[in-house]
Motif scaffolding. Structure first.
Motif, short mmCIF file in Angstrom:
data_model
loop_
_atom_site.label_atom_id
_atom_site.label_comp_id
_atom_site.label_asym_id
_atom_site.label_seq_id
_atom_site.Cartn_x
_atom_site.Cartn_y
_atom_site.Cartn_z
N ALA A 14 -0.64 50.42 -29.49
CA ALA A 14 -0.45 50.81 -28.08
C ALA A 14 -0.10 52.29 -27.99
CB ALA A 14 0.63 49.95 -27.44
N GLY A 15 0.90 52.73 -28.74
CA GLY A 15 1.34 54.11 -28.66
C GLY A 15 0.30 55.10 -29.10
N GLY A 26 -4.42 67.61 -20.79
CA GLY A 26 -3.62 68.82 -20.61
C GLY A 26 -2.14 68.59 -20.69
N LYS A 27 -1.73 67.36 -20.89
CA LYS A 27 -0.30 67.03 -20.98
C LYS A 27 0.19 67.17 -22.42
CE LYS A 27 -0.42 63.89 -17.02
NZ LYS A 27 0.33 64.82 -16.13
N LYS A 28 1.41 67.63 -22.54
CA LYS A 28 2.05 67.77 -23.84
C LYS A 28 2.75 66.46 -24.17
CE LYS A 28 5.17 70.82 -26.43
NZ LYS A 28 6.14 71.95 -26.33
N VAL A 29 2.29 65.80 -25.22
CA VAL A 29 2.75 64.45 -25.56
C VAL A 29 3.35 64.44 -26.96
CG1 VAL A 29 2.07 62.02 -25.81
CG2 VAL A 29 0.89 63.50 -24.13
N LEU A 30 4.50 63.79 -27.09
CA LEU A 30 5.13 63.58 -28.40
C LEU A 30 5.17 62.09 -28.68
CD1 LEU A 30 6.82 64.51 -30.88
CD2 LEU A 30 8.86 64.23 -29.45
N THR A 31 4.77 61.71 -29.89
CA THR A 31 4.83 60.31 -30.33
C THR A 31 5.90 60.18 -31.40
OG1 THR A 31 2.45 60.07 -29.90
CG2 THR A 31 3.51 58.37 -31.24
N ILE A 32 6.84 59.25 -31.17
CA ILE A 32 7.95 59.02 -32.10
C ILE A 32 7.86 57.61 -32.65
CG2 ILE A 32 10.47 58.91 -32.33
CD1 ILE A 32 10.74 60.81 -30.01
N ASP A 33 8.17 57.44 -33.92
CA ASP A 33 8.27 56.10 -34.50
C ASP A 33 9.38 56.10 -35.54
OD1 ASP A 33 6.24 53.48 -34.53
OD2 ASP A 33 7.53 53.64 -36.28
N LYS A 34 10.08 54.98 -35.63
CA LYS A 34 11.20 54.88 -36.58
C LYS A 34 10.73 54.80 -38.02
CE LYS A 34 11.58 49.83 -36.18
NZ LYS A 34 12.48 48.70 -35.79
N GLN A 35 9.45 54.48 -38.24
CA GLN A 35 8.93 54.34 -39.60
C GLN A 35 7.90 55.41 -39.89
OE1 GLN A 35 7.72 50.09 -39.27
NE2 GLN A 35 9.13 49.76 -40.96
N ILE A 270 4.25 49.53 -22.45
CA ILE A 270 2.92 49.07 -22.83
C ILE A 270 3.03 48.16 -24.06
CG2 ILE A 270 1.73 51.08 -21.89
CD1 ILE A 270 1.61 52.30 -24.65
N GLY A 271 1.98 47.37 -24.30
CA GLY A 271 1.94 46.52 -25.49
C GLY A 271 3.04 45.48 -25.52
N ASP A 272 3.51 45.17 -26.72
CA ASP A 272 4.55 44.15 -26.88
C ASP A 272 5.86 44.55 -26.23
OD1 ASP A 272 3.01 42.28 -28.14
OD2 ASP A 272 3.73 42.69 -30.16
N SER A 273 6.09 45.83 -26.03
CA SER A 273 7.30 46.25 -25.31
C SER A 273 7.31 45.69 -23.90
CB SER A 273 7.37 47.78 -25.24
OG SER A 273 7.50 48.36 -26.51
#
Length: 374
Positions: A14-15, A26-35, A270-273
């Motif tokens: 999903a992420g 044009g958007k500034k996007v950060l993706t974070i994951d604990k693993q 989104i997704g399972d969240s």
């Protein structure tokens, strides 16, 4: 403090799909994951042709160096009675390993990623969200699964009577001796329903890898049902006698029974969240992908990130997956009319197991791929 237009918490299908879909916005996007990636993910591990088409994945390119098991048949039964095998002729699904599949999707994201980074704090400040006192954005997207920290900001919804499905599985590479002793075939996943129809188990061979698991709505009985199923499969020769390692657990919500809100001011799930797993099968990869694409469409055009502006996403989810159940029916995924003395006979029917269980509940063949561009 590093500022972004939005921060995605969770880098699974999903992420990563949302991050990819927004790369030309044009958007500034950060993706974070604990693993860090690649990482193990508890999941039986198959995807439908609709998912591969929606994601525009070249099948030959993906199969190069990765597990990619074409599926043409299914063996379906009720525990304690013989299974029914149906040949679909064409390839109706593909077996994948989530450690490879998720890593592949994330590798297509060219924007900034912060991996191996648990989210320790999410604080509201001057209309924005601040994560770990380091990253700030007006919108945070929860894509971190059932226990996503962004989802916790919204609570469990009205009444908090959600039915949480618990599952345990193990996936391992078989030795030559194990492979020769295993009667399960790669192109034929096996689905075995519990006799009370409150869950099902599976045996899924993907090349030289074997995945075994069981999911139920009542967690306190899960281990006992799993042990009985494994013993039965060993006695029947479906799986090897010696299984390595421990079974790993995970949890998720079924769509029709979830009460979790999808949006609020500056928040979107989104997704399972969001609790989007298909009610009839518990499968969550396709809903995760499609919810990310629907979210991307809304985020691109939203005048702001207020709850009222983001509600368009909630409406889109309802339009795609249907309205959630208005009552508090806590049943497992099969409809009440199946939970009758006829269930045993139905699970011995080639027509029912093929047309209803496989093609409708698990493959959703009647639903065309989502028309959205990644």
């Amino acid at each position: 403090m590093d500022y972004y237009d939005l921060i995605i918490v969770g880098a699974g299908p999903a992420g990563s799909t949302l991050a990819s879909a927004l790369e030309t916005s044009g958007k500034k996007v950060l993706t974070i994951d604990k693993q860090d990636f690649p990482r193990d993910k508890t999941c039986a591990g198959w995807v439908t042709p609709a998912v591969m088409k929606t994601l525009k994945i070249d099948l030959d390119e993906y199969a190069n160096g990765r597990t990619f098991q074409p599926i043409r048949r299914f063996r379906i039964g009720m525990m304690g009675q013989p299974a029914v095998e149906n040949d679909h002729g064409d390839v109706v699904s593909y077996g994948i390993r989530r450690c490879e599949f998720d890593d592949y999707l994330l590798s297509r994201v060219t924007g900034p990623k912060q991996l191996a980074t648990p989210v320790k704090s999410i604080v509201r400040k001057d209309g924005n969200w601040v994560i770990n006192d380091t990253w700030e954005a007006p919108l945070v997207v929860g894509a971190g699964g059932h226990f996503c920290p962004v989802a916790r900001l919204l609570g469990e919804g009205p009444g908090s009577h959600e039915t949480v499905v618990a599952a345990k599985e193990v996936e391992f590479e078989m030795t030559p001796e194990q492979a020769s002793a295993c009667e399960a075939r790669g192109d034929t996943p096996e689905l075995w329903f519990c006799r009370d129809l409150k869950g099902y188990a599976w045996v899924f061979r993907k090349g030289n890898y074997l995945n075994i698991g069981l999911g139920r709505e009542d967690n306190h009985k899960l281990s006992g049902h799993l042990e009985a199923f494994v013993d039965e499969m060993k006695s029947a020769g479906r799986i090897p006698e010696d299984l390595p390692g421990r079974f790993k657990g995970h949890a998720y919500l079924l769509y029709a029974h979830a009460e979790r809100p999808l949006v609020d001011d500056g928040i979107l799930l989104i997704g399972d969240s969001a609790g989007l797993a298909y009610t009839q099968s518990g499968e969550g990869i396709r809903p995760a992908i499609e919810s990310a694409l629907l979210a991307a469409d809304v985020i691109r055009d939203a005048p702001d990130y207020s709850a009222s502006s983001l509600q368009i996403y909630g409406d889109a989810i309802a339009g795609r997956f249907g309205n959630r159940a208005a009552d508090t029916d806590q049943g497992w995924q099969v409809p009440d009319w199946i939970k009758t003395p006829l269930a045993s006979s139905l699970m011995r029917s080639h027509w029912f197991t093929r047309k209803v269980v496989t093609e409708k509940w698990f493959l959703h063949q009647e639903v065309p791929p989502l028309k959205a561009a990644v």
